[in-house]
Enzyme design. Structure first.
Site, short mmCIF file in Angstrom:
data_model
loop_
_atom_site.label_atom_id
_atom_site.label_comp_id
_atom_site.label_asym_id
_atom_site.label_seq_id
_atom_site.Cartn_x
_atom_site.Cartn_y
_atom_site.Cartn_z
N ARG A 125 1.44 -42.02 -27.44
CA ARG A 125 0.24 -42.86 -27.21
C ARG A 125 -0.34 -42.69 -25.80
NH1 ARG A 125 3.43 -46.54 -30.05
NH2 ARG A 125 2.79 -46.68 -32.21
N LYS A 153 -12.85 -35.28 -20.53
CA LYS A 153 -12.86 -34.93 -21.95
C LYS A 153 -11.76 -33.94 -22.25
CE LYS A 153 -17.79 -35.02 -22.94
NZ LYS A 153 -18.80 -34.14 -23.52
N GLU A 182 -22.14 -22.06 -15.55
CA GLU A 182 -22.04 -23.51 -15.35
C GLU A 182 -22.45 -23.88 -13.92
OE1 GLU A 182 -21.66 -25.32 -17.90
OE2 GLU A 182 -20.42 -24.22 -19.34
N LYS A 229 -21.63 -32.50 -11.13
CA LYS A 229 -21.05 -33.05 -12.37
C LYS A 229 -20.47 -34.44 -12.11
CE LYS A 229 -18.35 -32.41 -16.50
NZ LYS A 229 -17.81 -31.51 -17.49
N GLU A 260 -20.78 -40.97 -21.90
CA GLU A 260 -21.81 -40.23 -22.61
C GLU A 260 -22.73 -41.12 -23.44
OE1 GLU A 260 -20.49 -36.90 -25.10
OE2 GLU A 260 -21.36 -35.63 -23.56
N ARG A 262 -25.37 -38.45 -19.20
CA ARG A 262 -24.38 -37.36 -19.29
C ARG A 262 -24.84 -36.26 -20.25
NH1 ARG A 262 -17.86 -38.15 -19.03
NH2 ARG A 262 -17.30 -36.03 -19.55
N ASN A 275 -25.40 -31.17 -21.13
CA ASN A 275 -25.50 -30.34 -22.32
C ASN A 275 -26.55 -29.24 -22.18
OD1 ASN A 275 -24.20 -30.07 -24.74
ND2 ASN A 275 -25.87 -31.04 -25.88
N HIS A 333 -26.42 -25.80 -23.68
CA HIS A 333 -25.30 -25.77 -24.62
C HIS A 333 -25.72 -25.91 -26.08
CE1 HIS A 333 -22.99 -25.97 -21.00
NE2 HIS A 333 -21.85 -25.96 -21.66
N HIS A 390 -24.15 -23.15 -27.98
CA HIS A 390 -23.14 -23.30 -29.03
C HIS A 390 -23.56 -22.59 -30.30
CE1 HIS A 390 -21.15 -27.11 -27.15
NE2 HIS A 390 -20.55 -25.99 -26.77
N HIS A 430 -17.94 -18.33 -23.46
CA HIS A 430 -18.66 -19.60 -23.41
C HIS A 430 -19.81 -19.54 -22.39
CE1 HIS A 430 -19.27 -23.87 -23.76
NE2 HIS A 430 -19.15 -24.01 -22.44
P1 NAD Z 1 -10.04 -19.82 -20.95
O1 NAD Z 1 -9.18 -20.96 -20.66
O2 NAD Z 1 -9.89 -19.16 -22.27
O3 NAD Z 1 -9.84 -18.74 -19.78
C1 NAD Z 1 -10.50 -17.49 -19.87
C2 NAD Z 1 -9.51 -16.33 -19.78
O4 NAD Z 1 -9.06 -16.20 -18.42
C3 NAD Z 1 -8.24 -16.51 -20.61
O5 NAD Z 1 -7.90 -15.26 -21.13
C4 NAD Z 1 -7.21 -16.95 -19.59
O6 NAD Z 1 -5.90 -16.60 -20.00
C5 NAD Z 1 -7.63 -16.19 -18.38
N1 NAD Z 1 -7.28 -16.79 -17.08
C6 NAD Z 1 -7.41 -18.07 -16.71
N2 NAD Z 1 -7.15 -18.21 -15.40
C7 NAD Z 1 -6.82 -16.98 -14.93
C8 NAD Z 1 -6.47 -16.47 -13.64
N3 NAD Z 1 -6.48 -17.25 -12.56
N4 NAD Z 1 -6.19 -15.16 -13.53
C9 NAD Z 1 -6.25 -14.35 -14.63
N5 NAD Z 1 -6.61 -14.75 -15.86
C10 NAD Z 1 -6.90 -16.06 -16.01
O7 NAD Z 1 -11.59 -20.19 -20.85
P2 NAD Z 1 -12.46 -20.97 -19.78
O8 NAD Z 1 -13.71 -20.21 -19.67
O9 NAD Z 1 -11.72 -21.32 -18.56
O10 NAD Z 1 -12.76 -22.36 -20.52
C11 NAD Z 1 -13.46 -22.41 -21.73
C12 NAD Z 1 -13.00 -23.64 -22.48
O11 NAD Z 1 -13.33 -24.80 -21.75
C13 NAD Z 1 -13.68 -23.79 -23.83
O12 NAD Z 1 -12.69 -24.10 -24.80
C14 NAD Z 1 -14.61 -24.97 -23.64
O13 NAD Z 1 -14.80 -25.71 -24.85
C15 NAD Z 1 -13.85 -25.78 -22.63
N6 NAD Z 1 -14.69 -26.71 -21.88
C16 NAD Z 1 -14.30 -28.01 -21.83
C17 NAD Z 1 -15.06 -28.92 -21.14
C18 NAD Z 1 -14.61 -30.35 -21.03
O14 NAD Z 1 -15.36 -31.18 -20.56
N7 NAD Z 1 -13.41 -30.66 -21.40
C19 NAD Z 1 -16.24 -28.52 -20.51
C20 NAD Z 1 -16.61 -27.19 -20.58
C21 NAD Z 1 -15.82 -26.27 -21.27
#
Ligand code: NAD
Length: 505
Positions: free
Chosen positions: A273, A295, A337, A372, A382, A386, A390, A393, A397, A409
């Site tokens: 929980r 989030k 971003e 942000k 949201e 907020r 988006n 996005h 998306h 992304h």
């Molecule tokens: P990711 O976590 O897949 O990382 C991208 C790649 O880089 C992966 O292959 C990872 O293994 C590698 N990597 C990470 N750090 C590294 C480092 N320091 N050195 C070498 N390799 C490294 O993707 P991302 O772009 O970081 O994040 C995308 C995700 O974030 C999506 O799932 C998206 O939905 C989510 N997201 C969430 C929010 C939120 O508010 N929670 C907001 C925006 C995006």
């Protein structure tokens, strides 16, 4: 940096102020060769100098807590560069060509220990050297222009770059701190202790990040990639938490990109929980976006982030040094971003990117984070503003889904930013020329702004399953000008399809 920029002088002074040992690569090379640098060049040649230099670099890069002044060409060798960037911060000092010439000595009076500038016309040689190395020097995220600055000022500026920054989030229900600074990840145990974050701990990471993690006890390594951001993986996390003896007093530490943060945070939100968690983002995208706002969640086969929870971390630790191992394409993806945050609320940040700012340095990351935080504080759950986050996005998306997640992304978001700003112009909301400006900024950092070959109708359909549609209607956040965005906008379907057609042609 280039010859004469003050690497040795600034390095010595910085080491004295920080109470660290100072090393200079050139005297070490002379020591190995048993002769002076000019003699190495004239008797053994530049290739031998570079070989010795690489040997010295391999040695120096392994040392901790030291300040090192490197020869201006030492990091032309990618192995030397990777070794230093893996272990420490590289600060690139710059200065105008005139000032460099002044500092190395007046024409005709060059110190004889600078063989690369020796000859009848040192100014010409210096300019050729600066031209040849411009791409290298430009590529370092941390740059410092030393023109017209006394050494003491240069050193103070480096010190302030090194100082960790604390960025608090004050929103009710979301109160926590973001600490941002070079090398912070290594000090994670202290950061946790100082904040009373104690108890049984597990670290969650992925296979690409795991090799760089220093504190390795209770490490859970997940496969990397969005395709693993699923409930099945969450189930394996619960099992691993139990195996490691995590209980309600425990802490989950996420070290990785947005995928790891979203999953470890969601598992922490739901395990027993809800347990505390700490997020240490290691991608640019995760630092400036995914790690902020509380989030967490996973994807379902029907779409991204369809299951999740608001569960803010107790602490976010962002260490830009971790970005040194990030593949270039991932850094570029994160810039989408940063650009988005500039458009939403920091025109200066956007303009610096337009002017060619290098990416991923601590100032830029801090500014993007601040945008942000401001938005999240104004609307933590949201209900309104907020939705501006988006931006890019809604179409982004759609592009991601329609392409079968071929685009990263951030790449899809850049395509979305460009398309949505065209929509904003078409609707008469945005000032004319804005779409072109946004597309140019994205292109400049290497992001795509269209997706030829994708089916516009398929993108539109994928957008309909976007979870942010409200009351069955698709609502857009759209830019009015750089630094100002409006939200909750319904778009004319014909215009939207026209924009999608242009984006895919
Ligand atoms: P990711 O976590 O897949 O990382 C991208 C790649 O880089 C992966 O292959 C990872 O293994 C590698 N990597 C990470 N750090 C590294 C480092 N320091 N050195 C070498 N390799 C490294 O993707 P991302 O772009 O970081 O994040 C995308 C995700 O974030 C999506 O799932 C998206 O939905 C989510 N997201 C969430 C929010 C939120 O508010 N929670 C907001 C925006 C995006």
């Amino acid at each position: 940096g280039p010859p004469g920029v003050g690497k040795t002088t600034a390095g010595k002074e910085l080491a004295a102020r920080l109470g660290r040992a100072f090393f200079d690569s050139d005297p070490m090379i002379e020591n190995y060769a048993g002769r002076s640098i000019p003699h190495i060049f004239s008797q053994l040649g530049e290739a031998e100098f570079r070989r010795l230099e690489s040997k010295v670099c391999a040695e120096l890069a392994a040392w901790q807590d030291v300040v090192i002044a490197l020869g201006g060409g030492a990091l032309l060798n990618p192995n030397n560069r990777a070794a230093f960037e893996r272990n420490g911060l590289v600060v690139c000092l710059r200065a105008s060509a005139d000032e460099l010439l002044n500092r190395v000595g007046q024409i005709g009076n060059l110190p004889n220990n600078r063989p690369l500038l020796a000859g009848d016309n040192p100014a010409e040689r210096l300019n050729a050297l600066l031209h040849g190395r411009r791409a290298l020097y430009d590529s370092f995220p941390v740059q410092l222009d030393t023109t017209n600055k006394p050494i003491s000022q240069v050193v103070s500026e480096i010190e302030s770059l090194l100082a960790p920054r604390t960025l608090p989030v004050h929103a009710p229900g979301l109160k926590h701190e973001i600490v941002l600074g070079y090398g912070l990840l290594e000090t994670l145990p202290n950061l946790l202790d100082e904040r009373g974050l104690t108890g049984p701990m597990v670290i969650v990471t992925d296979e690409n990040v795991a090799p760089f993690i220093v504190h390795r006890s209770s490490l859970i390594v997940l496969p990397a990639g969005e395709q693993h951001k699923t409930l099945d993986t969450i189930r394996t996390l619960y099992d691993a938490f139990l195996e490691h003896g995590l209980d309600r007093s425990g802490i989950v530490i996420a070290i990785g990109g947005g995928v790891i943060g979203d999953m470890a945070g969601f598992a922490a939100a739901t395990f027993m929980r809800g347990v505390r968690w700490v997020n240490a983002p290691t991608t640019l995208l995760a630092m400036v976006d995914a790690s902020l706002g509380g989030k967490t969640g996973v994807d379902l086969p029907n779409g991204k982030n369809l299951v999740g929870a608001f569960h803010p971390p107790s602490l976010v630790v962002s260490d830009p040094l971790t970005l040194n191992t990030l593949p270039h394409a991932e850094r570029v993806s994160g810039m989408a971003e940063v650009i988005k945050h500039g458009i939403i609320g920091d025109a200066g940040l956007f303009e610096a990117i337009e002017a060619g700012a290098v990416f991923g340095n601590v100032d830029q990351i801090a500014r993007a984070i601040e945008v942000k935080i401001r938005v999240v504080e104004a609307d933590p759950f949201e209900k309104g503003e907020r939705a501006t986050l988006n931006l890019g996005h809604t179409i982004g998306h759609g592009v991601e889904a329609a392409s079968g997640y071929k685009f990263r992304h951030g790449e899809a978001v850049a395509i979305g930013l460009a398309a949505e700003s065209q929509l904003a112009e078409g609707l008469g909301l945005a000032e004319s020329g804005l779409a072109q400006r946004i597309a140019r900024a994205c292109t400049q950092v290497g992001l795509p702004v269209n997706c030829p070959g994708l089916n516009p109708v398929r993108i539109r359909e994928a957008m309909s399953s976007d979870k942010k549609k409200a009351g069955g209607k698709l609502k857009f956040a759209l830019p009015k000008k750089i630094g100002e965005v409006t939200w909750g906008v319904e778009a004319d379907e014909a215009l939207l399809l026209e924009v999608l057609k242009a984006t895919t042609s």
